[in-house]
Design an enzyme around this catalytic site. Sequence first.
Site, PDB file in Angstrom:
ATOM      1  N   ARG A  46     -20.522  -3.107  -5.959  1.00  0.00           N
ATOM      2  CA  ARG A  46     -19.091  -3.189  -6.259  1.00  0.00           C
ATOM      3  C   ARG A  46     -18.646  -2.037  -7.147  1.00  0.00           C
ATOM      4  NH1 ARG A  46     -17.507  -5.938 -10.145  1.00  0.00           N
ATOM      5  NH2 ARG A  46     -18.991  -7.637  -9.899  1.00  0.00           N
ATOM      6  N   TYR A  98       8.146   1.018   3.074  1.00  0.00           N
ATOM      7  CA  TYR A  98       7.180   0.127   3.731  1.00  0.00           C
ATOM      8  C   TYR A  98       7.307  -1.284   3.154  1.00  0.00           C
ATOM      9  CZ  TYR A  98       2.865  -1.432   5.866  1.00  0.00           C
ATOM     10  OH  TYR A  98       1.943  -2.123   6.603  1.00  0.00           O
ATOM     11  N   ASP A 167       4.098   7.743  -1.753  1.00  0.00           N
ATOM     12  CA  ASP A 167       3.354   7.239  -0.594  1.00  0.00           C
ATOM     13  C   ASP A 167       3.427   8.318   0.483  1.00  0.00           C
ATOM     14  OD1 ASP A 167       2.533   6.049   1.790  1.00  0.00           O
ATOM     15  OD2 ASP A 167       3.290   4.064   1.233  1.00  0.00           O
ATOM     16  N   LYS A 192      -3.978   5.026   9.097  1.00  0.00           N
ATOM     17  CA  LYS A 192      -3.111   5.712  10.061  1.00  0.00           C
ATOM     18  C   LYS A 192      -3.787   7.006  10.543  1.00  0.00           C
ATOM     19  CE  LYS A 192      -0.662   2.225   8.848  1.00  0.00           C
ATOM     20  NZ  LYS A 192       0.360   2.224   7.815  1.00  0.00           N
TER      21      LYS A 192
END
Length: 365
Positions: A46, A98, A167, A192
């Site tokens: 982790r 978004y 973004d 994307k």
Amino acid sequence: MSDDKKAGEFLHLRELMKGAPVPPPLVQASMFHLPGDPQAAATYGRAENPTWEVVEAALAHLEDAPAVLFPSGMAAISSVFFATLKAGSRALLPSDGYYATRVMADTFLSAYGVEIVQRPTLGFAEGGFEGFDLVFVETPSNPGLEVIDIAAVAEAVRAAGGMTVVDNTTMTPFGQRPLALGADVVVASDTKAPGGHSDLLMGHVACRDEAVLARVRDWRKFAGAIPGPMEAWLLHRGLETLEVRFDRMCRSAEAIAARLQAHGTVADVRFPGLPDDPSHALAAKQMQRFGFLIHLTLADAEAAEAFIDTCALLQPATSFGGIHSSAERRARWGDDVAPGAVRLSVGCEPVEALWEAMNAALSAL
Ligand SMILES: *Cc1c(COP(=O)(O)O)cnc(C)c1O
């Protein structure tokens, strides 16, 4: 070091590498050998993973800034909000950005005492940035493709004592460089174009302020939103061809946007690369490329659905940036756009075959 010596060391390295695989290692491990003093390159899955580090090095190279990898774009975006804001902070978001970013902030951060204010991308700077700790910018906006001036916003936000987060999902570092324009933090969904093959989710944060990035890295470690090694490894593969795919997609989008605009059945086209687009002058100033997303409006919802369904080379799908061209009617999700508006993501197909398929579907409407 002399050139001769450098060349000698390089050849020595080559000899040492003999037989090692050319691709980066896929380290699928939660445990690492850790006897005695627990200082090590990797301690627990982790906290560290060698495969993440290879991907983060590639992202840092592309962003020209250190980067932290996340298992999705939203994990990256939310980490910046949760790692930098506290009760009493104020954050400004685009109301036409978004949707998940807005829902995350409204649902969770408001409940923790963070004030969330929204404004449309057009006219975003009106009203100023006084009193905002974090200003979130998305340009071109998704799905409307409005462009705002990153340098002007970042300068005004800094003067008001805040932090600008951009973004950059729709543009990638090859199309737009927010940090070079003065932004403090870049966030992106690598699901994307960077992944590019519609088979993984991933995201990252890039930032030159080590204190901010250390908080983001700690958020990942303690909130536990960590990338899977396999997905990280696949993203590395995607990043290796991002430049060539992105170049092809942007060039095809320029050709297709112009032809869509000239087509009798298309009521309106928004694409920052069109010379008469309201965003063109600003886009030409601040973007390296005009991107691969086109916003086109057909007569009504039925025409838009028929276009998407009958065009043989369009995947009817949400999301964008894959090698396959895809499209969807954003009004079906409640976005504030016309019922006949289509968000088109231009992929890597040969452009003439793609246009032929689109032209056939449009002409049959
Ligand atoms: C898809 C997207 C996100 C979220 O990314 P996920 O990888 O789906 O979590 C954030 N911002 C923009 C602009 C996006 O298009």
